[in-house]
Design a protein around this motif. Structure first.
Motif: not given
Length: 720
Positions: A658, A661, A675, A695-696, A698-702
């Motif tokens: 991923d 941002n 993370s 970033y974690k 299974g998810s995306c960068w936030r």
């Protein structure tokens, strides 16, 4: 865990200085080898000179530690005053060159870190007249790189030439300002004047002579300890007047009673602890100093003087009685005496002039009133001497009491300093406890868009709390950090003007920094990792050349040694350790930014190539979660990138992850649990970033809540 490393790239057009350029705004370095270093000049101004001399401590800014560390005890030192451009000497080092001997020296109230941490303790070798710049400049002309600035490192021939220029400072009085010698001088004002003997050279203090014995060669030899010479070597014992003359009297002012070897003899530290002996020496020096080769006290000398006078008077009376006995009974008056012929054999040598006869006859026939008067005078002198002895003993007692009070105060100060250190450690521990269980993340140095930083901060992402800790000894960016045995190590990097080879370690429990063995050579934009209780410094460069070198710090050896080099030069690379293997990814080889990667297995003792990434990248970050490598962001030679690539060691392949941002490079990554936190960095090649992305798997960068961080790039990040 390894973290991404920051770089100095072609974007900023930064180049490190050569050996001939300045280390800071006003000083440059010759980089002499330790064996070639013959001496060092330290700098001061009028407002810092007295602190240098009173503390017996010289200091220079941190970049000068490159050669200050080569100073060993006994090396000749000089002090250059920028205010009047005079060179003072001759000093010598009393310790090795170290960082932060006094961490708060030359500051207004001791609350700030010293701007001159490269320090050495000193003592005076010979107190001399200062040299004007026009005097010493020709001897070190090769060191001047501008009209008014010169290198502080001196080779052996330059030191020898400078020492020959210095002239020992003449004495101009007998006042001494040291705490001990000034009390001694106050005693001299109430004691009778005695013989003065110089001994001990220029730095000695003038005092009445002490007992001297002769050795087998017949020369004079002082049997007392000369501990006082060490005290006299302190700078504050040598006050100077406006003409540059020392207050202690010179040998040209000594009286005819001066000792034949022409040296002033100081009262030693041994005398200060023996008041009886000091009193005896003072009194013996004020009276007849020697009878039959032995010293006497004031009382003994006074008694002997009285006996001599009485003996002379008795001899005169005996001569007169013999004169009267030789004359007849009727020779009793002036008329009879006048009738004696001048050639009378009974009275040889009698004057022929009648007036001389009258003078003889006018002498009182009873001399004892004069003897009584002399005895009375001697008794008065004895009383005065006794009073002076009593006053001397009282002063000696006060001196001993003062010394005891000073020692007690010193012990109290040590106790307070220990308590302050304990309180500081407790505060640090409390701050650590206030942080969440995930942290802390340590942020080291970097650049905030305005200045280069020496700060060390701990950061809690979940609470967005930043805690300031004890800063490093100097500003440091483009460096690399690693952990070993619970301590944090930072090495290499620079301050925007020059590269470092210095290494520092930080102990969290003590909140203290310690200087460590330096790298083999100066470098920045390098990567670092820890493997098998050893720290590895990987790649990097000096802004002119990119390196493939790998250096290893072995704590057992206490120094950095070369390890097998990488297959490619990698400047602005990133590295990490996973399952006992080192990985180096991307970077700049001096021509292009790289897609390639390689790994080092200590069992094979060599580097091996890995599959390349899809994107060229340097000044990026490398993090590990779930036993996978994440190459994040960076610069591809034309622009900042936002892409993320993931390497799976079990299949030896890369896959796209991923994206961020926002594109960024020169950032730093830290891993807490599962993370990845990407902190700070630079976007568009010019603007510092003040945001944090998380970033974690299974998810995306936030975007994370990160108001506490502020703008920061070129920093190093580590998690203990």
């Amino acid at each position: 865990m390894g973290a991404g490393r920051k770089t100095q790239t072609l974007i900023l057009n930064e180049r490190p200085p050569s050996s001939s350029t300045t280390v800071n705004a006003s000083v440059s370095a010759r980089h002499l080898r330790k064996n070639d270093l013959g001496g060092v000049i330290f700098g001061c101004k009028n407002n810092t000179m007295m602190e240098c001399l009173s503390k017996q401590l010289f200091g220079l800014p941190a970049p000068h530690f490159a050669y200050v560390r080569n100073i060993n005890p006994g090396l000749p030192l000089f002090l250059f005053n920028y205010s009047d451009r005079k060179l003072h000497g001759i000093f010598e080092s009393a310790s090795t060159g170290q960082m932060n001997i006094d961490p708060y020296g030359w500051t207004e109230d001791g609350s700030e870190r010293t701007p001159y941490p490269a320090q050495v303790r000193i003592c005076i070798r010979t107190q001399c007249q200062p040299l004007l710049e026009k005097q010493f400049r020709p001897k070190i002309s090769d060191n001047f790189f501008t009209a008014s600035h010169f290198w502080f490192e001196l080779d052996h021939s330059q030191v020898e030439s400078l020492i020959k220029l210095f002239t020992p400072a003449p004495f101009s009085g007998n006042a001494v300002s040291s705490p001990i010698t000034s009390k001694r001088n106050s005693l001299l004002n109430v004691l009778p004047a005695g013989k003065w003997q110089p001994i001990g050279g220029m730095n000695s203090t003038c005092f009445p002579s002490e007992r001297m014995n002769s050795d087998t060669s017949g020369s004079k030899k002082d049997l007392r300890p000369l501990a006082g010479l060490a005290q006299a070597n302190r700078y504050e014992t040598l006050p100077w007047d406006d003409a540059g003359n020392n207050e202690c009297g010179s040998s040209s002012k000594t009286s005819s009673s001066t000792h034949e070897d022409g040296e002033f003899k100081p009262i030693s530290e041994w005398d200060l602890h023996d008041p009886e002996q000091v009193n005896m020496d003072f009194v013996s020096s004020s009276a007849n100093p020697s009878l039959n080769g032995e010293s006497q006290t004031f009382d003994e000398a006074g008694e002997k003087d009285v006996d001599i006078v009485l003996s002379k008077l008795k001899q005169l009376m005996a001569d007169r009685e013999r004169l009267n006995e030789d004359c007849s009974d009727d020779i009793a008056g002036p008329s009879v005496i006048r009738g004696i012929h001048q050639d009378d054999e009974r009275f040889p040598g009698l004057p022929s002039d009648s007036e001389e006869y009258e003078k003889i006859l006018s002498i009182s026939s009873d001399p004892y009133p004069d003897i009584a008067q002399l005895r009375k005078g001697m008794d008065e002198l004895k009383n005065i001497a006794l009073q002076q002895l009593q006053r001397t003993r009282a002063l000696e007692t006060k001196l001993v009491e003062s010394d005891m009070e000073i020692q007690q105060l010193k012990e109290r100060v040590k106790e307070l300093e220990s308590l302050a250190l304990v309180n500081e450690s407790l505060n640090v521990s409390i701050n650590m406890l206030n942080l969440d269980h995930e942290g802390p993340i340590y942020l080291l140095g970097g650049y905030d868009g305005i200045s280069w930083l020496s700060a060390l901060d701990s950061y809690s992402p979940s609470k967005d709390i930043m805690t300031s800790l004890r800063p490093m000894s100097s500003a440091r960016s483009y460096a690399s950090a690693a952990t070993l045995n619970g301590n944090l190590y930072i090495f290499g990097g620079g301050d925007g003007r020059s590269w470092y080879d210095t290494v520092e370690s930080y102990c969290p429990s003590k909140n203290m920094w310690t200087l460590c063995p330096p790298l083999v050579r100066r470098k920045g934009c390098l990567a670092g990792a820890t493997l098998h209780s050893k720290i590895f410094a990987i790649g990097g460069g000096d802004g002119v050349e990119s390196f493939s070198d790998v250096e290893m710090l072995d704590p057992a050896l206490g120094r950095w040694i070369y390890n097998p080099s990488m297959l490619q030069k990698r400047f602005a690379t990133a590295a990490a350790e996973l399952n006992g293997v080192l990985y180096a990814v991307g970077g700049y080889d001096g021509n292009d930014y790289l897609k390639s990667a390689e790994r080092f297995d200590p069992r094979e003792a060599s580097w091996a190539r890995l599959p390349s990434m899809e994107t060229r990248r340097g000044c990026h970050s490398l993090a590990i979660i779930n036993e996978k490598l994440y190459a994040v962001g960076g610069y591809d030679g034309a622009k900042m990138v936002s892409s993320t690539e993931v390497f799976e060691p079990r299949t030896s392949s890369w896959m796209m992850g991923d994206p961020l941002n926002h594109p960024r490079g020169y950032a730093a990554t830290a891993v807490l649990e599962d993370s990845i936190y990407l902190i700070g960095g630079m976007k568009d090649g010019a603007s510092c970033v003040d945001t944090v992305e998380c970033y974690k798997a299974g998810s995306c960068w936030r975007a994370a809540n990160s108001r506490a961080i502020g703008k920061r790039c070129f920093l190093s990040v580590i998690v203990l």
